[in-house]
Structures are given as structure tokens and as C-alpha cells.
Design a protein around this motif. Structure first.
Motif: not given
Length: 110
Positions: A82-106
Motif C-alpha cells: 500500500r502507498l499512502d499520500a506521503p509515500a507518493l509525494l516522496g516518490m514524486g519528489l524523487i522523480l522531480a529531482g531526477v528530471l531536474v538533474i537531467n533537464i537543467f543541470s550541466r
């Protein structure tokens, strides 16, 4: 092969190995135990090839972030975790971090 392709293969192998680890029942079942051992070996072999061109910090951030999200999705589907809201939010933040690295980071080295 491109370093990011090697990284993708490493992530897939690690996700398969971790899924099999759960099924191995503490290495008491032969089939899943073999898949786990071979999968982790393959994952680190592919990861070592990716590190030839992918910066280690960026590569590890992608490896761990994508791996966490994929393993959690598999656990949700296969093992009914089972995944509760904090788990889903945390994973969303992890994905956002990976995307920020790949899209914006030199630092991504592309």
C-alpha cells in the motif's frame, strides 16, 4: 554504447534482482536466488560501464531515484504494498529531482 544506455540497463537489472530478492525468501528458494545474484552482478557491470562517461554523482542519483520508484511500483502491483499520500509525494519528489538533474543541470555531462 552510450553511458546513459548502460545506466538504463543497470537500473533494469537492479530492479529485476531486487524483485527476485523478495521472492527468494532470504535466499531459501534457488530460482529467485540465482536471478538475484546474476541480476546484481549484471547491474554493477553495466553501472561500471556507464561510469566511463556519466558523472558518478549524477549516475548514482539517477540509478537510485529511478530504482526506488520502479521497485515501489512493482511492489504495489506484485506484492500489494500500500502507498499512502506521503509515500507518493516522496516518490514524486524523487522523480522531480531526477528530471531536474537531467533537464537543467550541466553536471549531467551531456
Amino acid at each position: 554504447m552510450n553511458g546513459y544506455a548502460w545506466l538504463g540497463l543497470a537500473i533494469v537489472a537492479e530492479v529485476i534482482a531486487t524483485t527476485a530478492l523478495k521472492a527468494s525468501d532470504s535466499f531459501s528458494r534457488l530460482g529467485p536466488s540465482v536471478i538475484t545474484t546474476v541480476g546484481y552482478g549484471l547491474a554493477f557491470w553495466c553501472l561500471s560501464h556507464s561510469m566511463k562517461t556519466v558523472p558518478v554523482g549524477v549516475g548514482y542519483a539517477i540509478w537510485s531515484g529511478v530504482g526506488i520508484v520502479l521497485i515501489t511500483a512493482i511492489a504495489w502491483v506484485l506484492f500489494k504494498q500500500r502507498l499512502d499520500a506521503p509515500a507518493l509525494l516522496g516518490m514524486g519528489l524523487i522523480l522531480a529531482g531526477v528530471l531536474v538533474i537531467n533537464i537543467f543541470s550541466r553536471s549531467a555531462g551531456r
